[in-house]
Design an enzyme around this catalytic site. Structure first.
Site, PDB file in Angstrom:
ATOM      1  N   LYS A   1      18.654 -19.105  11.427  1.00 24.25           N
ATOM      2  CA  LYS A   1      18.426 -17.526  11.079  1.00 24.25           C
ATOM      3  C   LYS A   1      16.847 -17.418  10.918  1.00 24.25           C
ATOM      4  O   LYS A   1      16.407 -18.227  10.146  1.00 24.25           O
ATOM      5  CB  LYS A   1      19.116 -16.877  10.188  1.00 24.25           C
ATOM      6  CG  LYS A   1      20.669 -16.523  10.696  1.00 24.25           C
ATOM      7  CD  LYS A   1      21.220 -15.989   9.540  1.00 24.25           C
ATOM      8  CE  LYS A   1      22.574 -15.544   9.871  1.00 24.25           C
ATOM      9  NZ  LYS A   1      23.310 -14.790   8.763  1.00 24.25           N
TER      10      LYS A   1
ATOM     11  N   HIS B   1      33.348 -20.229  11.942  1.00 26.69           N
ATOM     12  CA  HIS B   1      32.823 -19.865  10.545  1.00 26.69           C
ATOM     13  C   HIS B   1      33.688 -20.622   9.634  1.00 26.69           C
ATOM     14  O   HIS B   1      33.206 -20.923   8.628  1.00 26.69           O
ATOM     15  CB  HIS B   1      32.602 -18.512  10.411  1.00 26.69           C
ATOM     16  CG  HIS B   1      31.583 -18.146   9.716  1.00 26.69           C
ATOM     17  ND1 HIS B   1      30.238 -18.308   9.784  1.00 26.69           N
ATOM     18  CD2 HIS B   1      31.414 -17.519   8.286  1.00 26.69           C
ATOM     19  CE1 HIS B   1      29.318 -18.157   8.887  1.00 26.69           C
ATOM     20  NE2 HIS B   1      30.206 -17.337   7.980  1.00 26.69           N
TER      21      HIS B   1
ATOM     22  N   HIS C   1      21.146 -21.823   4.141  1.00 23.47           N
ATOM     23  CA  HIS C   1      21.287 -20.590   3.665  1.00 23.47           C
ATOM     24  C   HIS C   1      19.733 -20.484   2.755  1.00 23.47           C
ATOM     25  O   HIS C   1      19.304 -21.017   2.154  1.00 23.47           O
ATOM     26  CB  HIS C   1      22.411 -20.777   2.340  1.00 23.47           C
ATOM     27  CG  HIS C   1      23.746 -20.483   3.029  1.00 23.47           C
ATOM     28  ND1 HIS C   1      24.825 -21.062   2.216  1.00 23.47           N
ATOM     29  CD2 HIS C   1      24.367 -20.054   3.939  1.00 23.47           C
ATOM     30  CE1 HIS C   1      25.999 -20.970   2.747  1.00 23.47           C
ATOM     31  NE2 HIS C   1      25.745 -20.273   3.778  1.00 23.47           N
TER      32      HIS C   1
ATOM     33  N   TYR D   1      31.101 -21.051  -2.233  1.00 18.14           N
ATOM     34  CA  TYR D   1      32.001 -22.128  -1.918  1.00 18.14           C
ATOM     35  C   TYR D   1      32.592 -22.893  -3.281  1.00 18.14           C
ATOM     36  O   TYR D   1      33.507 -23.437  -3.421  1.00 18.14           O
ATOM     37  CB  TYR D   1      31.295 -23.247  -0.996  1.00 18.14           C
ATOM     38  CG  TYR D   1      30.905 -22.605   0.165  1.00 18.14           C
ATOM     39  CD1 TYR D   1      31.920 -22.100   1.257  1.00 18.14           C
ATOM     40  CD2 TYR D   1      29.509 -22.580   0.458  1.00 18.14           C
ATOM     41  CE1 TYR D   1      31.682 -21.678   2.350  1.00 18.14           C
ATOM     42  CE2 TYR D   1      29.240 -21.709   1.688  1.00 18.14           C
ATOM     43  CZ  TYR D   1      30.251 -21.379   2.647  1.00 18.14           C
ATOM     44  OH  TYR D   1      29.979 -20.867   3.887  1.00 18.14           O
TER      45      TYR D   1
END
Length: 300
Positions: free
Chosen positions: A175, A246, A272, A281
């Site tokens: 991203k 995902h 991330h 998580y």
């Protein structure tokens, strides 16, 4: 409106570095908004975008049962668009500047147990042993998603040159056009080798270009096809939750943390930008510990 949306799409891609998946979602949100606007205020165009109208649009979606996470994304889509439209001189004031983004509930993601992940990967490997190039590819899709935890869009965007087979590394474009290096293990390496030597040459055409993963017609594999592959593979595992790519990403992160991996290392592997996202998580692993404790401890 189509011309405006095309310009906005180019802005998202070239200046904001948004992925095709994100851009498709944003444009879908805006088409929904413009359809709502045409129904409520025909012919007003962008000038009809007001804060009350935007709130009414979101309220209509909320009343229809749209998930809070989707409402949050739609709000973000609109705010990004109207801010861009003001800068482009398409509208005067920004009607979405005071539009509140609904906070999405952070739910624990569905993940595979380690034995379920093993069963899914073994099923994919077994299916590839017949030599069918699509089955060889499907094995690589499932194996590499779980081995690396990368996003399905990142996997499908890989070129052959993005793979360093000698060091077992992937060069991944994530991203915001951020590049990172992700390692993969021996099982994924075996799946990759079989694909490069047997599967890909059987499917490659003049249209294949540098794409690592190919569809049945030789073009770059679409993420939607990869999602279907994952769903079909996992659904064959008894008792496993219905997850897609995902879910494999969630599973990889969870199993890394269960194995003692450092949280910041997992953050880097997953790409991330915020550690808070990765920390979700840790709640999964704690929830599992609690479930095992409640089931096994005599004084639970």
């Amino acid at each position: 409106m189509d011309t405006v949306l095309e310009e906005f799409d180019r802005y998202l891609e070239l200046e904001r570095g948004r992925s095709e998946h994100t851009r498709r979602a944003y444009l879908g949100d805006l088409r929904s908004l413009f359809a709502f606007l045409d129904e409520r205020s025909p012919g007003t165009g962008l000038g009809g975008l007001t804060l009350p109208m935007l709130r009414s649009w979101l309220a209509a979606h909320a009343a229809a049962g749209t998930a809070r996470s989707t409402l949050a994304r739609r709000t973000s889509s609109v705010k990004t668009f109207t801010a861009w439209a003001v800068r482009r001189g398409l509208i005067g004031d920004d009607p979405a500047s005071r539009l509140q983004v609904p906070k999405a509930r952070r739910t624990l993601p569905s993940v595979l147990r380690q034995d379920q992940a093993r069963d899914a990967l073994e099923a994919a490997e077994s299916g590839a042993q017949q030599g069918d190039p699509l089955a060889v590819r499907d094995r690589l899709v499932v194996e590499m998603l779980y081995a690396t935890g990368i996003r399905v869009s990142e996997l499908c965007g890989l070129d052959v040159d993005d793979v360093d087979t000698s060091r077992r590394l992937l060069r991944v474009l994530g991203k915001g056009n951020k590049q990172r290096t992700v390692p993969y293990g021996e099982p994924a390496h075996a799946a990759l080798t079989a694909w490069l030597h047997e599967g890909r040459p059987a499917l490659a055409t003049a249209d294949s270009g540098p794409a690592l993963l190919l569809g049945a017609r030789g073009k770059r594999l679409d993420p939607r096809q990869a999602r279907t592959v994952v769903h079909q593979t996992v659904s064959a595992v008894g008792g496993a939750p219905d997850i897609g790519p995902h879910g494999l990403r969630h599973s990889a992160a969870t199993h890394l943390l269960e194995g003692g991996a450092d949280l910041r290392v997992v953050q880097e592997l997953l790409g991330h930008s915020s550690l808070a996202t990765t920390q979700l998580y840790t709640h999964v692993t704690v929830a599992r510990l609690r479930a095992v404790h409640d089931q096994a401890h005599p004084r639970a």
